[in-house]
Design an enzyme around this catalytic site. Structure first.
Site, short mmCIF file in Angstrom:
data_model
loop_
_atom_site.label_atom_id
_atom_site.label_comp_id
_atom_site.label_asym_id
_atom_site.label_seq_id
_atom_site.Cartn_x
_atom_site.Cartn_y
_atom_site.Cartn_z
N LYS A 1 0.85 -1.19 0.00
CA LYS A 1 0.00 0.00 0.00
C LYS A 1 0.89 1.24 0.00
O LYS A 1 1.70 1.44 0.91
CB LYS A 1 -0.93 0.02 1.21
CG LYS A 1 -1.81 1.28 1.25
CD LYS A 1 -2.46 1.46 2.60
CE LYS A 1 -2.98 2.89 2.72
NZ LYS A 1 -3.47 3.19 4.08
N ALA B 1 -9.50 5.66 4.88
CA ALA B 1 -9.35 6.83 5.77
C ALA B 1 -10.67 7.56 5.97
O ALA B 1 -11.45 7.77 5.04
CB ALA B 1 -8.30 7.80 5.27
N GLY B 2 -10.90 7.93 7.23
CA GLY B 2 -12.02 8.79 7.59
C GLY B 2 -13.23 8.10 8.14
O GLY B 2 -14.13 8.75 8.67
N GLY C 1 -7.79 9.29 10.27
CA GLY C 1 -8.01 9.36 11.71
C GLY C 1 -9.06 10.36 12.17
O GLY C 1 -9.25 10.54 13.37
N ASN D 1 -8.58 1.91 10.45
CA ASN D 1 -7.75 1.60 11.61
C ASN D 1 -8.29 2.29 12.85
O ASN D 1 -8.76 1.64 13.79
CB ASN D 1 -6.30 1.99 11.36
CG ASN D 1 -5.40 1.59 12.52
OD1 ASN D 1 -5.13 0.42 12.72
ND2 ASN D 1 -4.95 2.56 13.31
N THR D 2 -8.28 3.61 12.86
CA THR D 2 -8.65 4.37 14.05
C THR D 2 -10.08 4.09 14.50
O THR D 2 -10.36 4.04 15.71
CB THR D 2 -8.46 5.87 13.80
OG1 THR D 2 -7.14 6.11 13.31
CG2 THR D 2 -8.66 6.68 15.08
#
Length: 264
Positions: free
Chosen positions: A107, A194-195, A168, A216-217
């Site tokens: 990635k 993301a987001g 994040g 992830n977050t």
């Protein structure tokens, strides 16, 4: 007859010739420890994890190692270039990863600044071309710009990964129109990266026709990461099913479920 038998089965997610049972990809950062990360992975049903090579211990036996908790023979490791701000740095990082672990599916992300972590698309495209020429299979984090997404695909990237919003941030899908345009034009998998903040964000991404979601977050910083991982598993499945089912059209006025004609 079982009504479920009438539903056409969905094809699996395939990236660069590799088949995955789950359309959810999770990360390996921000968890309290690798044990929690492994438990979240199991709850999510994911079979691919991103690995930030600069932040995750893979080889030092004196410290806890990710490989002791998540088996790279059972789960696909996706090395990424988190923390890289130039094409040169990103290419060097992934070449080192290939030497260390033999990884070719990677990635790529090249960031523009520390405050927003927004992708630098000029550097990203340059890095992608260099890595592809060097034999890598590149899944690429990018802005939600359909023009740059097409350039990355034309360069040979095996998956396009537009942001839903800032890394994040948990702000969800901020530009569904552009995500849909990228999906419509792409011949390779499109994975929102993301987001995502909660399950409804993941479902929306899938309802737009995306092939998968990476997060992830949203899981790692939830009050209960294991339960959130399980919620994300179901959200991705539900969103995909809704997309395949084809939602009803939106209408300006009410349309009764029961016909009004013939009432007594």
């Amino acid at each position: 007859m079982d009504s479920g038998a009438l539903t056409t089965a969905d094809a699996p997610l395939v990236v660069a010739g590799r088949t995955f049972k789950s359309r959810l990809i999770i990360g390996t950062g921000k968890y309290k420890d690798y044990a929690e990360n492994a438990a979240a992975l199991e709850a999510s049903g994911a079979d691919m994890v991103t690995v930030a090579l600069r932040r995750v211990n893979l080889s030092d036996p004196a410290s806890p190692r990710l490989v002791d908790f998540i088996d790279p023979k059972k789960v696909t490791y996706l090395p990424n270039t988190a923390g890289c701000f130039t094409a040169e740095d990103a290419v060097r990082t992934l070449r080192l990863a290939r030497e260390a672990g033999g990884w070719s599916l990677v990635k790529l992300e090249v960031l523009s600044d520390q405050r927003t972590l927004y992708p630098d698309m000029t550097e990203t495209l340059a890095a992608a071309k260099a890595l592809i020429a060097d034999g890598f299979e590149v899944m690429v984090y990018c802005s939600d710009d359909p023009v740059f997404a097409k350039k990355l695909e034309d360069a040979g990237c095996v998956a396009i990964m537009p942001l839903g919003s800032l890394i994040g941030s948990g702000l969800g899908i901020q530009n569904p129109v552009n995500i849909r345009l990228i999906v419509e034009q792409s011949r390779v998998p499109v994975i929102v990266d993301a987001g995502v903040g909660t399950a409804s964000d993941a479902a929306i991404a899938m309802e737009l026709g995306c092939d998968g979601v990476l997060m992830n977050t949203a899981i790692a910083e939830a009050k209960d990461p294991i339960r959130m991982a399980r919620a994300m598993k179901h959200a991705v499945i539900a969103g995909r099913e809704a997309y395949l089912a084809g939602r009803m059209g939106k209408k300006r006025y009410a349309d009764p479920s029961s016909p009004l004609g013939g009432l007594i």
